[in-house]
Structures are given as structure tokens and as C-alpha cells.
Design a protein around this motif. Structure first.
Motif, PDB file in Angstrom:
ATOM      1  N   PRO A 197       0.837  -1.216   0.000  1.00 22.35           N
ATOM      2  CA  PRO A 197       0.000   0.000   0.000  1.00 22.35           C
ATOM      3  C   PRO A 197       0.868   1.261   0.000  1.00 22.35           C
ATOM      4  O   PRO A 197       0.778   2.102   0.895  1.00 22.35           O
ATOM      5  N   TRP A 198       1.689   1.377  -1.022  1.00 23.27           N
ATOM      6  CA  TRP A 198       2.707   2.428  -1.081  1.00 23.27           C
ATOM      7  C   TRP A 198       2.750   2.991  -2.491  1.00 23.27           C
ATOM      8  O   TRP A 198       3.057   2.276  -3.445  1.00 23.27           O
ATOM      9  N   VAL A 199       2.398   4.269  -2.617  1.00 21.04           N
ATOM     10  CA  VAL A 199       2.503   4.929  -3.913  1.00 21.04           C
ATOM     11  C   VAL A 199       3.766   5.788  -3.931  1.00 21.04           C
ATOM     12  O   VAL A 199       4.167   6.349  -2.908  1.00 21.04           O
ATOM     13  N   THR A 200       4.393   5.876  -5.098  1.00 23.67           N
ATOM     14  CA  THR A 200       5.639   6.612  -5.233  1.00 23.67           C
ATOM     15  C   THR A 200       5.537   7.624  -6.370  1.00 23.67           C
ATOM     16  O   THR A 200       4.955   7.349  -7.418  1.00 23.67           O
ATOM     17  N   THR A 226       9.328  11.104  -1.540  1.00 22.67           N
ATOM     18  CA  THR A 226       9.471   9.918  -2.390  1.00 22.67           C
ATOM     19  C   THR A 226       8.173   9.151  -2.514  1.00 22.67           C
ATOM     20  O   THR A 226       7.797   8.735  -3.619  1.00 22.67           O
ATOM     21  N   GLY A 227       7.476   8.938  -1.399  1.00 21.09           N
ATOM     22  CA  GLY A 227       6.269   8.126  -1.474  1.00 21.09           C
ATOM     23  C   GLY A 227       5.382   8.267  -0.262  1.00 21.09           C
ATOM     24  O   GLY A 227       5.713   8.961   0.711  1.00 21.09           O
ATOM     25  N   LEU A 228       4.225   7.600  -0.336  1.00 24.16           N
ATOM     26  CA  LEU A 228       3.233   7.629   0.736  1.00 24.16           C
ATOM     27  C   LEU A 228       2.722   6.218   0.970  1.00 24.16           C
ATOM     28  O   LEU A 228       2.287   5.532   0.030  1.00 24.16           O
ATOM     29  N   VAL A 229       2.775   5.776   2.232  1.00 26.09           N
ATOM     30  CA  VAL A 229       2.108   4.536   2.622  1.00 26.09           C
ATOM     31  C   VAL A 229       0.665   4.916   2.923  1.00 26.09           C
ATOM     32  O   VAL A 229       0.353   5.441   3.997  1.00 26.09           O
ATOM     33  N   TYR A 230      -0.211   4.697   1.960  1.00 27.26           N
ATOM     34  CA  TYR A 230      -1.571   5.232   2.086  1.00 27.26           C
ATOM     35  C   TYR A 230      -2.418   4.460   3.083  1.00 27.26           C
ATOM     36  O   TYR A 230      -3.461   4.948   3.522  1.00 27.26           O
ATOM     37  N   ALA A 231      -1.964   3.275   3.489  1.00 26.72           N
ATOM     38  CA  ALA A 231      -2.718   2.523   4.493  1.00 26.72           C
ATOM     39  C   ALA A 231      -2.733   3.251   5.827  1.00 26.72           C
ATOM     40  O   ALA A 231      -3.704   3.142   6.591  1.00 26.72           O
TER      41      ALA A 231
END
Length: 364
Positions: A260-263, A302-307
Motif C-alpha cells: 500500500p505504497w505509492v511513489t 518519495t512516497g506515501l504509505v496510504y494505508a
């Protein structure tokens, strides 16, 4: 106020109306410039390591935002750190070598950077100065080509690693296209690069069994499109095949299909791939979706752990900011380099139905 703070921008800066203004895009270029070390190296983030590929991606963004002195300092770093065999060590930290292995993709990317600089600036003198560096680099990479046309991803003290990766080879495909075009500008034809390019393209299009599968990574999904090996119906089918596995509406794309990680960088590279096949609406939508990673100073996380709503890793990365700038240029058609990814393809009249160049043997 020093020059980086006020900027040395002298050319139109990209703008994507409703998403990213010219001032915001320039601020992103300046954020990259602030990370640049006195040697010209551009690390992943202040105090982080530098690798030759991401360093060049950042240099390209500096060129786009008109920060030409900073961009050319980055290219000079690449020129002076190249080894006699044409390669670069895979990792530096504050100009000390941390990993002296050769990565074929890292080595090849200098051709994309220098060709892009030429497209944006038209500076043939600069292209001529960098040409020996590009020639040595691509000669080294072509020497790493395996029997099926794929290119080994690395070599080190233990010798060549006879393993090929889709992402790296697709990027090398782009590098060879750019190198061949640069050879035309400087008047130094390299026919062996053309043969290597056609063999590599055929392998990417027709022989997936030649590559170590990394199907969980989004880069293996879209890079054959981004690097120009796939266009037309094949490219569109590839993008559709895993869209739902990687794209998270309103946020961007996953780096890994089960995380659950968008970059941001991968999202912007997919934007560039979509732009290359004329999927303008989805390219623009994804570019808008990833802007939640923007920091007020113009840099990008860099990214987001959207969970759990947490940014990870806790860093703003030069190469993520660079991917944003390059995507903005492609969408807005601003600089002469805006099509450097869109045009990363062998001319259709040079390739037969089997994916091989006319006049070249069929590699099976």
C-alpha cells in the motif's frame, strides 16, 4: 541571495495549468539545485548517496528549468568520474566510491542526458565535448550484450552477471536510440549500436523468457513503453493489462503491486509512458494525483504509505523532483526536449513485423 536561490533560469519553464505553475516548476528545479554538491554530483537527498542514473535524471530537470550552469556542472561530474572502460561505479557518497560494480543501465543513461541537453539548448559544442564520454559508455554497454539480444545488468569483481532485467534493458533501449541520434549530430556513426538496439528491442518485444521476472514491480510493467520498445497496440495492451494492479485512484501508482505504497517518480514515469502513446487524459490525471507529495519548498517526497497516511521513506528525493519536471515538460510541450521519451522509438520504416530492423538478421 546566491545564484541558486534566485535562479539562473533563462528559458521558458513548463507549466501544466491547474496542476503545476511555472513558478512551482522552477521552485522544484531550484530544490534539486540546492541538493547539488560542490563537485557537481546530485545525491538522492542531502547527505545521501549518488548513483549515475538518478544524478543524470536530475541534471535533465535542471536543464528543463533553465538552471543550465548547475546542469552542466552535473554533466561535468559525469565526464570526470567516468572510468577508462566507459563505466561508472554504481554508488558514490560525497565523491567516495561505495560500490564499484558496473550497472549497464546506469552507464548507458549518459546518452539520454546529453541528447536531451542538445534538444533543449541546441548547443552542439557541449554535445561535442560530451561525445567521447557517451561513446565510451555505450561501447561498454554493448559489450555486455548477451546472445539473445538482452543486456547483462551488471558486472563486478566476480565478472559479468549474465542476468538481464526488463526495466534496465528497456531504459538501455532508450539510451541507444538517443546515442544513435547524437552520433548523427556529431558526425560519428556507430552502426554497431544500431545492431545492438535492434537485437535488444526484439528481445524485449518477443522474448520475455530472456529476462529475470520482476512482475511485482510497476517499473517492469511500463518501462518497455517508456523506453520505446513498445508502441501502438502492443503498448496500449501492456498498459491495460496491469492498470488495476498498480494504479491507486487519486494518489498515483504503487511501486510494488502488493504494497500500500505509492511513489512519485514511478507515477511520473507512467505519465511519460502514457504521454508517449497519446493517452493524454490519464497522463494528466495521474500527474495531478501525485501532487500530494509536493513539499512547500518545491521538492517532492518519495512516497506515501496510504494505508496509514505516512510518507515513506522520510526524505525528499532529487530524482522524484526530476521526474515531476520531466513529466510537466512532456505534458506542456514546453522545451525542445519535451519529447525525449515520446520519441524513444526506432522509426517504423526501419522495423519489420517481427520487430527486427530491415537488413539485419532475425535474432530468435
Amino acid at each position: 541571495m546566491n545564484r541558486v536561490e534566485r535562479g539562473s533560469a533563462c528559458a521558458p519553464t513548463p507549466e501544466v495549468p491547474g496542476i503545476l505553475s511555472r513558478d512551482e516548476c522552477l521552485a522544484t528545479g531550484l530544490a534539486i539545485a540546492r541538493m547539488q554538491e560542490p563537485s557537481g554530483a546530485i545525491p538522492w537527498f542531502p547527505g545521501g548517496h549518488t548513483d549515475p542514473w538518478d544524478h543524470l535524471e536530475s541534471a535533465m530537470a535542471l536543464t528543463v528549468t533553465g538552471l543550465r550552469d548547475e546542469a552542466e556542472a552535473a554533466f561535468e561530474w559525469s565526464r570526470t568520474t567516468q572510468r577508462p572502460d566507459g563505466s561508472w561505479p554504481a554508488k558514490f557518497r560525497r565523491d567516495e566510491i561505495e560500490n564499484d560494480d558496473t550497472d549497464s543501465n546506469f552507464t548507458a543513461y549518459i546518452a539520454v542526458g546529453v541528447w536531451h541537453h542538445h534538444l533543449v539548448t541546441g548547443d552542439e559544442r557541449f554535445a561535442g565535448r560530451m561525445w567521447p564520454t557517451v561513446r565510451r559508455a555505450l561501447d561498454r554497454v554493448v559489450d555486455m550484450q548477451l546472445s539473445g539480444g538482452q543486456i547483462a545488468w551488471a558486472s563486478g569483481r566476480g565478472g559479468r552477471v549474465d542476468e538481464a532485467l526488463v526495466t534496465g534493458c528497456a531504459s538501455i533501449h532508450h539510451s541507444l536510440v538517443c546515442g544513435i541520434r547524437l552520433a548523427g549530430v556529431v558526425g560519428d556513426a556507430q552502426p554497431h549500436w544500431e545492431i545492438a538496439l535492434y537485437r535488444l528491442g526484439h528481445a524485449l518485444r518477443r522474448h520475455p523468457e530472456l529476462f529475470t521476472p520482476k512482475d511485482e514491480y510497476s517499473m517492469d510493467w511500463y518501462y518497455p513503453v517508456l523506453g520505446g520498445a513498445l508502441r501502438g497496440g502492443d503498448a496500449r495492451r501492456r498498459i491495460e493489462s496491469r492498470w488495476d494492479d498498480f494504479v491507486v485512484d487519486g494518489l498515483g501508482i504503487r511501486c510494488v503491486d502488493h504494497k500500500p505504497w505509492v511513489t512519485g517518480a514511478e507515477t511520473c514515469e507512467l505519465v511519460l509512458a502514457l504521454d508517449a502513446i497519446g493517452d493524454d487524459r490519464r497522463a494528466r490525471d495521474l500527474f495531478a494525483a501525485m501532487q500530494h507529495l509536493r513539499d512547500p519548498d518545491g521538492s517532492y517526497w518519495t512516497g506515501l504509505v496510504y494505508a496509514d497516511g505516512k510518507r515513506w521513506p522520510v526524505e525528499v528525493s532529487s530524482w522524484t523532483s526530476a521526474a515531476v519536471v520531466l513529466a510537466a515538460d512532456a505534458l506542456s510541450r514546453t522545451t525542445g526536449g519535451n519529447g525525449v521519451f515520446r520519441d524513444a522509438v526506432v522509426p517504423a520504416d526501419r522495423v519489420g513485423a517481427d520487430g527486427c530492423a530491415e537488413g539485419c538478421p532475425v535474432f530468435v
